[in-house]
Design a protein around this motif. Structure first.
Motif, short mmCIF file in Angstrom:
data_model
loop_
_atom_site.label_atom_id
_atom_site.label_comp_id
_atom_site.label_asym_id
_atom_site.label_seq_id
_atom_site.Cartn_x
_atom_site.Cartn_y
_atom_site.Cartn_z
N VAL A 94 1.49 -3.38 -11.89
CA VAL A 94 1.71 -3.94 -10.57
C VAL A 94 2.97 -3.32 -9.97
O VAL A 94 4.04 -3.30 -10.59
N THR A 121 4.41 -4.61 -4.65
CA THR A 121 3.68 -5.82 -4.28
C THR A 121 4.63 -7.01 -4.28
O THR A 121 5.41 -7.20 -5.22
N ARG A 122 4.54 -7.81 -3.24
CA ARG A 122 5.36 -9.02 -3.16
C ARG A 122 4.54 -10.20 -3.68
O ARG A 122 3.48 -10.53 -3.16
N LEU A 123 5.06 -10.81 -4.73
CA LEU A 123 4.38 -11.92 -5.39
C LEU A 123 5.22 -13.19 -5.26
O LEU A 123 6.44 -13.17 -5.47
N ARG A 155 1.39 -10.70 -18.91
CA ARG A 155 1.79 -9.39 -18.43
C ARG A 155 0.69 -8.76 -17.58
O ARG A 155 -0.47 -8.73 -18.00
N ALA A 171 4.26 -6.68 -13.62
CA ALA A 171 4.70 -8.04 -13.30
C ALA A 171 4.47 -8.94 -14.50
O ALA A 171 3.63 -8.67 -15.37
N VAL A 230 7.61 -15.73 -11.40
CA VAL A 230 6.98 -14.42 -11.51
C VAL A 230 8.07 -13.37 -11.32
O VAL A 230 8.86 -13.43 -10.38
N SER A 231 8.11 -12.40 -12.21
CA SER A 231 9.10 -11.33 -12.13
C SER A 231 8.39 -9.98 -12.22
O SER A 231 7.24 -9.89 -12.65
N THR A 232 9.10 -8.94 -11.81
CA THR A 232 8.57 -7.58 -11.91
C THR A 232 9.58 -6.69 -12.60
O THR A 232 10.79 -6.94 -12.56
N ASP A 233 9.06 -5.66 -13.25
CA ASP A 233 9.92 -4.66 -13.87
C ASP A 233 9.19 -3.32 -13.81
O ASP A 233 8.16 -3.20 -13.13
#
Length: 580
Positions: free
Chosen positions: A397, A400-402, A393, A424, A417-420
């Motif tokens: 973040v 931002t593009r990961l 975790r 991230a 990789v995910s974001t919430d």
């Protein structure tokens, strides 16, 4: 290095140390430059400072007559301090100690092999003890004949040979220089904490030797001053001597009085709070000595490799450089255990070095799985404690593009990789073994800049926030008036979850007798602040989300421009923010 024993120890009378080695004519004591000369701007360039910071990992070498003693004297172990300080720790007869020079013949000190070992370890620079506290010189100084060229059967300038080997090997070269000198007639006694004042004669002696080192040994990447308690004028004199000859040499903070180009942590210490200026953490292979100790219990090689990999990662993730010491044996040979440790660290760096060199500190306050660094296009994650659910975790973040992550040293492994709303997450649950090594590294590609929303102090229901030391962060100035001078707070900072608008900042502080200026900085805008006997001040401020989009950034600092020695003029008790 700092002395560990506590008793005052008189080593010798003023002429005892020079009985075996005739003192050369004392250099004429040149006056220290006046503090007003501080306006002079001979300092390393920003490019040099960045190059220095990019190296990250270096080799320290403690070597000298004390290596011949090996931490013991007449069969008796001297265990109440560092072995390189055995002259003081063991209360040795100065003449007998100085006589070790007649036996000092380090024929196994191979400069090219030392450089090769450093490179195999992944080290980018080498610093060697040109002169330690005992006053013996590993270089061919003309100021005293108590040196390796004139006083030993070896008869060669070891510092020069190592400097030339570093040049051949493409490794940056630096020297350690002890400001105190137990062999010099003006300073030949131990004082608690190695806090010896520097006499005018010693000052002139040191300056003459600094001129030799900076004139005769090629480019010096850094000069590692150590110990003593020079006056502010003397510290300035030493710094000026260095920079007038080599403006790009980085001067260590242990020149004291805030005259260094980089801050030095305590021996084997890491900072507990943020450090904004360039800094370095010096580490010994074992905490009880830097010089060779014949009876050291060296133990588990694998554990020692892991220890120093972990320390390197912690230091670099906090924004510093890590310099790890070796203490060669009396004949100059590298202790096999220490060589093995360095090779082990180097093997790890062969796989993971891109996550170390040229990176900057992690933007996260803490990570539950380990540490991070940031490269130009990559976020690197060091997995010290893999989470049970296999999810790394990254709190905060945002925007931002990961890309999908990879495991360094494990080609073909791709990690989603995910974001919430919380940040991230890197899913490592399907990456069996993570490459199978100690402290595996995950590389997360960055498409553009990395943005992290800081953890912020939340306002109450009426839009008010109370800021105290416990919910903020302190920034320290190190390397003040000697080793025992504690770091001082020069800035307090908070992130506050307030929206756009105007606020009143009511500041409470410990009253000060004399009115002094300070500065309240909000989202990059400075508001003048006057502190005095009242202990209170109130300022109307403007929140600027364009300058600080994720939280208000509030700092209390000295007034600009902030100098090297500046610190907060008061102790901040609280800041109360309320809508205006």
């Amino acid at each position: 290095m700092k002395k560990l024993i506590t008793a005052l120890l008189v080593l010798a009378s003023a002429n005892a140390g020079s009985a075996a080695f005739g003192a050369q004519p004392a250099p004429t004591a040149a006056p220290s430059p006046r503090p007003a000369a501080a306006a002079e701007t001979l300092r390393p360039s920003p490019a040099t400072i960045e190059q220095w910071r990019d190296r990250k990992f270096g080799m320290f070498i403690h070597f000298g007559l004390y290596s011949l003693a090996g931490g013991q004297w007449n069969g008796r172990r001297i265990d109440n301090g560092y072995s390189e300080q055995i002259l003081a720790n063991g209360n040795l007869p100065p003449k007998a100690y100085a006589a070790l020079a007649s036996q000092f013949d380090p024929v196994k000190f191979d400069p090219d092999a030392i450089v090769a070992l450093a490179k195999a370890a992944g080290m980018k620079y080498i610093v060697i003890t040109a002169k330690h506290h005992d006053g013996f010189n590993l270089f061919g100084t003309k100021v005293t004949n108590y040196n390796i060229v004139e006083a030993t059967p070896y008869g060669r300038d070891l510092v020069k040979e190592l400097a030339e080997a570093c040049k051949r090997g493409g490794v940056a070269f630096g020297v350690y220089y002890s400001t105190i000198d137990w062999h010099h007639p003006g300073g030949n006694r131990y004082i608690e904490g190695n806090s010896n004042p520097i006499t005018p004669a010693q000052e002139a002696f040191n300056v003459a030797q600094l001129k030799e080192l900076l004139s005769n040994y090629g480019p010096i990447s850094e000069i590692w001053f150590d110990m003593g308690k020079p006056t502010p004028q003397q510290s300035l004199h030493f710094e000026r001597t260095v920079h007038r000859l080599q403006p790009e040499t980085m001067v260590s903070g242990r020149v004291w009085n805030h005259q260094g180009d980089f801050t030095v942590m305590g021996d084997n210490a890491e900072p507990s709070v943020a450090v904004e200026e360039p800094w370095e953490s010096p580490a010994s292979m074992f905490p009880d000595t830097w010089g060779y100790r014949a009876w050291e219990v060296r133990g588990d090689v694998s554990g020692k490799i892991h220890e120093h990999i972990g320390r390197l990662v912690r230091v670099v993730s906090a924004g510093g450089n890590y310099i790890l010491n070796i203490g060669p044996e009396s004949d100059g040979a590298v202790v096999p255990f220490e060589a093995e440790v360095l090779h082990g660290v180097g093997d790890w760096l062969k796989t993971n070095g891109q996550a170390i060199y040229g990176t900057r500190a992690q933007p996260f306050k803490a990570l539950d799985f380990g540490y991070a660094t940031v490269g130009p296009h990559t976020l690197y994650l060091f997995v010290e404690k893999p989470p049970a659910d296999g999810r790394l975790r990254l709190p905060g973040v945002v925007d931002t593009r990961l890309g999908d992550a990879a495991v360094l040293g494990a080609p073909g492994v791709s990690l989603p990789v995910s974001t919430d709303a919380d940040g991230a997450v890197v899913d490592i649950s399907q990456a069996a073994g993570l490459g199978g090594g100690f402290m595996p590294v995950i590389a997360v590609p960055l498409e553009g800049a990395l943005h992290v929303r800081p953890k912020a102090v939340a306002p109450d229901g009426q839009g008010r926030a109370r800021l105290v030391a416990a919910n903020g962060e302190a920034f320290l100035r190190h390397d003040g008036y000697g080793y025992a001078d504690p770091p001082k707070i020069y800035k307090m900072g908070w992130n506050v979850g307030l929206g756009p608008g105007r606020y009143v900042a009511a500041i409470a502080y410990k009253p000060v007798a004399k009115a002094r200026p300070a500065s309240l900085v909000v989202d990059g805008r400075a508001y003048p602040l006057q502190v005095g006997p009242s202990g209170h001040a109130a300022i109307t401020i403007q929140r600027d989300p364009a300058a600080s989009p994720y939280a208000m950034r509030l700092e209390i600092t000295p007034p600009a421009p902030i100098g090297r020695a500046d610190h907060l003029p008061m102790v901040v008790r609280s800041v109360e923010l309320r809508p205006n």
